[in-house]
Design a protein around this motif. Sequence first.
Motif, mmCIF file in Angstrom:
data_model
loop_
_atom_site.group_PDB
_atom_site.id
_atom_site.type_symbol
_atom_site.label_atom_id
_atom_site.label_comp_id
_atom_site.label_asym_id
_atom_site.label_seq_id
_atom_site.Cartn_x
_atom_site.Cartn_y
_atom_site.Cartn_z
ATOM 1 N N SER A 153 0.047 34.018 51.442
ATOM 2 C CA SER A 153 0.330 33.054 50.373
ATOM 3 C C SER A 153 1.673 32.598 50.601
ATOM 4 C CB SER A 153 0.005 34.020 49.142
ATOM 5 O OG SER A 153 0.316 32.967 48.027
ATOM 6 N N TYR A 154 1.808 31.157 50.411
ATOM 7 C CA TYR A 154 2.918 30.593 50.089
ATOM 8 C C TYR A 154 2.918 29.574 48.911
ATOM 9 C CZ TYR A 154 2.757 31.354 55.147
ATOM 10 O OH TYR A 154 2.930 32.183 56.459
ATOM 11 N N PRO A 155 3.773 30.358 47.638
ATOM 12 C CA PRO A 155 3.778 29.618 46.516
ATOM 13 C C PRO A 155 4.737 28.405 46.798
ATOM 14 C CG PRO A 155 4.271 31.776 46.179
ATOM 15 C CD PRO A 155 4.339 31.761 47.695
ATOM 16 N N MET A 156 4.076 27.126 46.457
ATOM 17 C CA MET A 156 4.769 25.706 46.483
ATOM 18 C C MET A 156 5.028 25.200 45.091
ATOM 19 S SD MET A 156 5.260 25.631 50.001
ATOM 20 C CE MET A 156 5.255 24.147 50.554
ATOM 21 N N ILE A 157 5.390 24.057 45.203
ATOM 22 C CA ILE A 157 5.613 23.245 44.285
ATOM 23 C C ILE A 157 4.294 22.981 43.573
ATOM 24 C CG2 ILE A 157 6.616 21.065 43.041
ATOM 25 C CD1 ILE A 157 9.126 21.439 44.721
ATOM 26 N N ASP A 158 3.487 22.226 44.555
ATOM 27 C CA ASP A 158 2.027 22.021 44.078
ATOM 28 C C ASP A 158 1.153 22.728 43.923
ATOM 29 O OD1 ASP A 158 2.061 22.035 46.809
ATOM 30 O OD2 ASP A 158 1.563 19.710 47.205
ATOM 31 N N GLY A 159 1.295 23.991 44.073
ATOM 32 C CA GLY A 159 0.160 24.797 44.278
ATOM 33 C C GLY A 159 0.369 26.250 45.190
ATOM 34 N N ASP A 160 -0.317 26.900 45.116
ATOM 35 C CA ASP A 160 -0.226 28.149 46.122
ATOM 36 C C ASP A 160 -1.123 27.795 47.436
ATOM 37 O OD1 ASP A 160 0.369 30.924 47.032
ATOM 38 O OD2 ASP A 160 -1.469 31.871 46.067
ATOM 39 N N HIS A 161 -0.130 27.797 48.353
ATOM 40 C CA HIS A 161 -1.087 27.617 49.740
ATOM 41 C C HIS A 161 -1.156 28.959 50.568
ATOM 42 C CE1 HIS A 161 0.626 23.863 48.704
ATOM 43 N NE2 HIS A 161 0.374 22.970 49.740
ATOM 44 N N VAL A 162 -2.404 29.180 50.780
ATOM 45 C CA VAL A 162 -2.813 30.458 51.531
ATOM 46 C C VAL A 162 -3.600 30.143 52.875
ATOM 47 C CG1 VAL A 162 -4.431 32.463 51.385
ATOM 48 C CG2 VAL A 162 -3.805 31.515 49.243
ATOM 49 N N ALA A 163 -2.712 30.634 53.807
ATOM 50 C CA ALA A 163 -2.867 30.325 55.133
ATOM 51 C C ALA A 163 -4.343 31.010 55.680
ATOM 52 C CB ALA A 163 -1.543 30.668 56.066
ATOM 53 N N LYS A 164 -5.140 30.379 56.098
ATOM 54 C CA LYS A 164 -6.250 31.152 56.512
ATOM 55 C C LYS A 164 -6.424 31.320 58.079
ATOM 56 C CE LYS A 164 -8.338 31.691 52.499
ATOM 57 N NZ LYS A 164 -8.749 32.761 51.917
ATOM 58 N N VAL A 165 -6.082 30.296 58.594
ATOM 59 C CA VAL A 165 -6.061 30.594 60.324
ATOM 60 C C VAL A 165 -5.267 29.444 60.864
ATOM 61 C CG1 VAL A 165 -8.048 29.112 60.852
ATOM 62 C CG2 VAL A 165 -7.822 30.863 62.004
ATOM 63 N N ALA A 166 -4.842 29.748 62.102
ATOM 64 C CA ALA A 166 -3.936 28.741 62.712
ATOM 65 C C ALA A 166 -5.022 28.690 64.217
ATOM 66 C CB ALA A 166 -2.675 29.005 63.027
ATOM 67 N N VAL A 167 -5.328 27.619 64.817
ATOM 68 C CA VAL A 167 -6.253 27.468 66.126
ATOM 69 C C VAL A 167 -5.269 26.771 66.994
ATOM 70 C CG1 VAL A 167 -8.286 26.653 67.041
ATOM 71 C CG2 VAL A 167 -8.411 27.591 64.604
ATOM 72 N N HIS A 168 -5.139 27.343 68.104
ATOM 73 C CA HIS A 168 -4.473 26.625 69.146
ATOM 74 C C HIS A 168 -5.579 26.670 70.566
ATOM 75 C CE1 HIS A 168 -1.196 28.186 66.879
ATOM 76 N NE2 HIS A 168 -0.581 27.058 66.953
ATOM 77 N N ASP A 169 -5.754 25.795 71.192
ATOM 78 C CA ASP A 169 -6.732 25.969 72.301
ATOM 79 C C ASP A 169 -6.220 24.602 73.216
ATOM 80 O OD1 ASP A 169 -8.105 23.670 71.493
ATOM 81 O OD2 ASP A 169 -9.732 24.804 70.855
ATOM 82 N N THR A 170 -7.092 24.239 74.271
ATOM 83 C CA THR A 170 -6.848 23.319 75.025
ATOM 84 C C THR A 170 -6.754 21.942 74.719
ATOM 85 O OG1 THR A 170 -9.074 23.464 76.180
ATOM 86 C CG2 THR A 170 -7.545 24.724 77.024
ATOM 87 N N GLU A 171 -7.764 21.663 73.340
ATOM 88 C CA GLU A 171 -7.875 20.450 72.892
ATOM 89 C C GLU A 171 -6.842 20.165 71.845
ATOM 90 O OE1 GLU A 171 -10.189 18.290 73.974
ATOM 91 O OE2 GLU A 171 -10.683 19.902 75.504
ATOM 92 N N GLY A 172 -6.040 21.250 71.482
ATOM 93 C CA GLY A 172 -4.925 20.972 70.490
ATOM 94 C C GLY A 172 -4.818 21.876 69.763
ATOM 95 N N ALA A 173 -4.275 21.881 68.369
ATOM 96 C CA ALA A 173 -3.974 22.633 67.551
ATOM 97 C C ALA A 173 -4.257 22.187 66.089
ATOM 98 C CB ALA A 173 -2.733 23.233 67.548
ATOM 99 N N PHE A 174 -4.848 23.172 65.143
ATOM 100 C CA PHE A 174 -4.600 22.831 63.782
ATOM 101 C C PHE A 174 -4.808 24.023 62.684
ATOM 102 C CE2 PHE A 174 -9.125 23.535 65.073
ATOM 103 C CZ PHE A 174 -9.775 24.294 64.105
ATOM 104 N N GLU A 175 -4.371 23.751 61.564
ATOM 105 C CA GLU A 175 -4.151 24.947 60.619
ATOM 106 C C GLU A 175 -5.037 24.840 59.497
ATOM 107 O OE1 GLU A 175 0.290 26.636 60.930
ATOM 108 O OE2 GLU A 175 0.025 24.439 60.610
#
Length: 150
Positions: free
Chosen positions: A15-37
Amino acid sequence: MTTTTTHVPPGEGRSYPMIDGDHVAKVAVHDTEGAFEVFEVIAPAAPMAPPHVSPWTGVLFLLEGRVTAVVGDTRYDVEPGGVVVFPAGTPSTFEVVGESARILGITSGDRAGRFFAEFADSVPPDRPAEESLEAILAVTQRHGVRLAGA
């Protein structure tokens, strides 16, 4: 690089409490096609955060509640099931309409999570943004994020 199977149960994630709400990191994906979170954002009713420009593209998929999203000069009223894309390099923000909203946020690349982590560690979420402006500007500058008009 190959992608591995990941399962994050409901209610889990960093959990990352931010000004605009609580951002909860679910997953970070890295593979040969790129990355996304992937993040779950639980946002209370609050004043709209200042429009900001990020170096990553963000996708906002509204799960619950209602929000008004601003991308560039255009306002979008978003209902559950609606999607808004915040393109990299474009001033964007959102505001909750009503009591709260729950958002599925997906960001391109692998930089947003590091930004959220440092921001949450450096900027108190329970104080007005104006009181934390120096810390906000320091963190945003280190991560290539800038306030629109700044």
